[in-house]
Design a protein around this motif. Sequence first.
Motif, PDB file in Angstrom:
ATOM      1  N   MET A   1       0.708  -1.244  -0.118  1.00 48.49           N
ATOM      2  CA  MET A   1       0.149  -0.033   0.018  1.00 48.49           C
ATOM      3  C   MET A   1       0.744   1.239  -0.160  1.00 48.49           C
ATOM      4  N   MET A   2       0.502   2.029  -0.767  1.00 50.15           N
ATOM      5  CA  MET A   2       1.239   3.285  -1.010  1.00 50.15           C
ATOM      6  C   MET A   2       0.932   4.445   0.392  1.00 50.15           C
ATOM      7  N   GLU A   3       1.895   5.302   0.946  1.00 55.03           N
ATOM      8  CA  GLU A   3       2.090   5.942   2.009  1.00 55.03           C
ATOM      9  C   GLU A   3       0.617   6.821   2.284  1.00 55.03           C
ATOM     10  N   GLU A   4       0.554   7.415   1.065  1.00 55.10           N
ATOM     11  CA  GLU A   4      -0.719   8.327   1.288  1.00 55.10           C
ATOM     12  C   GLU A   4      -1.911   7.996   0.679  1.00 55.10           C
ATOM     13  N   PHE A   5      -3.441   8.364   1.040  1.00 53.77           N
ATOM     14  CA  PHE A   5      -4.438   8.086   0.199  1.00 53.77           C
ATOM     15  C   PHE A   5      -5.183   9.230   0.034  1.00 53.77           C
ATOM     16  N   PRO A   6      -5.875   9.424  -1.084  1.00 50.88           N
ATOM     17  CA  PRO A   6      -6.496  10.703  -1.246  1.00 50.88           C
ATOM     18  C   PRO A   6      -8.054  10.651  -0.374  1.00 50.88           C
ATOM     19  N   LEU A   7      -8.460   9.570  -0.018  1.00 51.85           N
ATOM     20  CA  LEU A   7      -9.541   9.515   0.862  1.00 51.85           C
ATOM     21  C   LEU A   7      -9.163   8.914   2.121  1.00 51.85           C
ATOM     22  N   GLU A   8     -10.001   9.218   3.170  1.00 51.71           N
ATOM     23  CA  GLU A   8      -9.938   8.710   4.457  1.00 51.71           C
ATOM     24  C   GLU A   8     -10.635   7.261   4.496  1.00 51.71           C
ATOM     25  N   LEU A   9      -9.752   6.130   4.838  1.00 51.38           N
ATOM     26  CA  LEU A   9     -10.300   4.901   4.939  1.00 51.38           C
ATOM     27  C   LEU A   9     -11.315   4.429   6.258  1.00 51.38           C
ATOM     28  N   SER A  10     -12.161   3.706   6.063  1.00 55.56           N
ATOM     29  CA  SER A  10     -12.834   3.476   7.262  1.00 55.56           C
ATOM     30  C   SER A  10     -12.238   2.824   8.485  1.00 55.56           C
ATOM     31  N   SER A  11     -12.330   3.114   9.561  1.00 56.15           N
ATOM     32  CA  SER A  11     -11.571   2.657  10.684  1.00 56.15           C
ATOM     33  C   SER A  11     -12.300   1.440  11.430  1.00 56.15           C
ATOM     34  N   GLN A  12     -13.452   1.002  10.548  1.00 52.68           N
ATOM     35  CA  GLN A  12     -13.922  -0.101  11.139  1.00 52.68           C
ATOM     36  C   GLN A  12     -13.673  -1.480  10.454  1.00 52.68           C
ATOM     37  N   VAL A  13     -12.469  -1.621   9.946  1.00 51.45           N
ATOM     38  CA  VAL A  13     -11.612  -2.520   9.298  1.00 51.45           C
ATOM     39  C   VAL A  13     -10.446  -3.074  10.010  1.00 51.45           C
ATOM     40  N   GLU A  14     -10.625  -4.503  10.401  1.00 49.33           N
ATOM     41  CA  GLU A  14      -9.616  -5.261  11.006  1.00 49.33           C
ATOM     42  C   GLU A  14      -8.273  -5.470   9.942  1.00 49.33           C
ATOM     43  N   LYS A  15      -8.567  -5.769   8.737  1.00 47.93           N
ATOM     44  CA  LYS A  15      -7.293  -6.074   7.979  1.00 47.93           C
ATOM     45  C   LYS A  15      -7.707  -5.409   6.394  1.00 47.93           C
ATOM     46  N   GLY A  16      -6.785  -4.894   5.608  1.00 45.34           N
ATOM     47  CA  GLY A  16      -7.136  -4.370   4.471  1.00 45.34           C
ATOM     48  C   GLY A  16      -5.947  -4.634   3.611  1.00 45.34           C
ATOM     49  N   ARG A  17      -6.115  -4.465   2.350  1.00 40.70           N
ATOM     50  CA  ARG A  17      -5.176  -4.643   1.440  1.00 40.70           C
ATOM     51  C   ARG A  17      -5.458  -3.658   0.220  1.00 40.70           C
ATOM     52  N   TYR A  18      -4.470  -2.618  -0.093  1.00 42.50           N
ATOM     53  CA  TYR A  18      -4.965  -1.558  -0.978  1.00 42.50           C
ATOM     54  C   TYR A  18      -3.986  -1.162  -2.190  1.00 42.50           C
ATOM     55  N   ALA A  19      -4.506  -0.597  -3.135  1.00 35.02           N
ATOM     56  CA  ALA A  19      -3.621  -0.186  -4.185  1.00 35.02           C
ATOM     57  C   ALA A  19      -4.171   1.250  -4.446  1.00 35.02           C
ATOM     58  N   ASN A  20      -3.184   2.173  -4.518  1.00 41.26           N
ATOM     59  CA  ASN A  20      -3.543   3.504  -4.819  1.00 41.26           C
ATOM     60  C   ASN A  20      -2.618   3.960  -6.256  1.00 41.26           C
ATOM     61  N   LEU A  21      -3.425   4.178  -7.042  1.00 39.56           N
ATOM     62  CA  LEU A  21      -3.049   4.562  -8.463  1.00 39.56           C
ATOM     63  C   LEU A  21      -3.009   6.302  -8.604  1.00 39.56           C
ATOM     64  N   PRO A  22      -2.389   6.814  -9.364  1.00 39.23           N
ATOM     65  CA  PRO A  22      -2.378   8.219  -9.892  1.00 39.23           C
ATOM     66  C   PRO A  22      -3.749   8.605 -10.167  1.00 39.23           C
ATOM     67  N   ARG A  23      -4.262   9.686  -9.649  1.00 40.82           N
ATOM     68  CA  ARG A  23      -5.440  10.348 -10.199  1.00 40.82           C
ATOM     69  C   ARG A  23      -5.316  10.766 -11.768  1.00 40.82           C
ATOM     70  N   PRO A  24      -6.103  10.291 -12.835  1.00 42.01           N
ATOM     71  CA  PRO A  24      -6.010  10.666 -13.886  1.00 42.01           C
ATOM     72  C   PRO A  24      -5.782  12.126 -14.180  1.00 42.01           C
ATOM     73  N   SER A  25      -4.872  12.526 -15.071  1.00 42.91           N
ATOM     74  CA  SER A  25      -4.749  13.944 -15.419  1.00 42.91           C
ATOM     75  C   SER A  25      -4.877  14.194 -16.840  1.00 42.91           C
ATOM     76  N   ASP A  26      -5.241  13.312 -17.539  1.00 42.21           N
ATOM     77  CA  ASP A  26      -5.434  13.178 -19.110  1.00 42.21           C
ATOM     78  C   ASP A  26      -6.961  13.560 -19.470  1.00 42.21           C
ATOM     79  N   GLY A  27      -7.765  13.798 -18.267  1.00 38.59           N
ATOM     80  CA  GLY A  27      -9.077  13.713 -18.647  1.00 38.59           C
ATOM     81  C   GLY A  27     -10.148  12.421 -18.933  1.00 38.59           C
ATOM     82  N   ASN A  28      -9.274  11.191 -18.694  1.00 39.44           N
ATOM     83  CA  ASN A  28      -9.899   9.938 -18.736  1.00 39.44           C
ATOM     84  C   ASN A  28     -10.277   9.559 -17.435  1.00 39.44           C
TER      85      ASN A  28
END
Length: 288
Positions: A1-28
Amino acid sequence: MMEEFPLELSSQVEKGRYANLPRPSDGNERAFILGYEECTPDYTIERNEFPFWTLEFVVGGHGFYREGAQVRELRFGDVYTYGPGVPQYFGNDQDRPFRKYFLVRSGQVYPDLWREAGLTPGRLYPLGNPTSVVPIFDQLLDQGQRSDAHTSKIVSSLEEVLMALIARHLGLSQGDRSRSRKVYELSLQILQREYKSLHTLADLAERSGYTSEYLCRIFKKYHGESPYQVLLHRKMSAAWLLLHDGQLQVGAVGHELGYEDPLHFSRVFRKVMGCAPSSVMSNQSDTP
C-alpha cells in the motif's frame, strides 16, 4: 500500500489490502483506488453521498443494505455501486462481518462501463455463484500495486473483464425464466412486502400458493438459505433500523414486527444479529 491515500479509509476494518494509483490528469476516467477489507463486527456505513463512484463486492459475511425505502440482505456474491448524490446505509451482522473488495473511480458522471454491465447506482445485485469474479479483483490489486508505466492500462483492461463477467452473471440470473425461478421471485416479493405479518414458513406457503417443501427447495437453489431464514433476517434487519432510529422501545419494535413476547423477540434478535436489541439503542443514544 502506498503511504498516502486521497480518501480517508474506514476505521471499522480489521485487515485491509489496498492499491492507490495516480489520479488521471489526461481527462480519462478510470479506477484509482482498489481494495480488499475484512470488517469489524460493528461495521456500518451511513452517509448522504460519497465524492467518487465506488463499486463494492461482498465475498463473505452477512448484513443489510438499504435500497431506497427497502432494506435488503447483503451477502456473498452481492455487488452495489454508489457515489455523488447517492445515500448509503449498509452494515454487517456482528457475528458475520464482511469481507469485500472495492474499486473507486474518478469522474463525477456514473461510469458508462458500469451502466453497460447492467449496474445502477444505489441498487443491490446478487451475482449468483460469482467465483470467477474473485480472481479478477485479486489481479486488480496485484497489478495496481506494481506502479509502473503499464499499470493504468492493465488495471483498465482488467476492469473491463470484471464488468463483462458481472454482465454475464446478471444476464444469466435475469435470463432464467423457468417456472421455479418465477415462483422464487414471486415468493420473495411476498416475503419482502408482507414480512411484518408473516410468522412461519406455512404463512408464506399459504400466501404464495405453493407447498413449504417446494419453497424450501427453490430458496435453497436461488438464495442459498431457507425461506424462514430469509424471513428472520428481513424482520431483524428492519428491527435494527427501528432500534437505531431510537423512536420505539424494544417491546414496541418487537410488536411492530409481529412478536407479542418481548423476550422472544430479544432472543431471536440476538441470535440473528449477534447482539441484544438494547445495545443498538444504547449505541445510538451515545452517538453525538
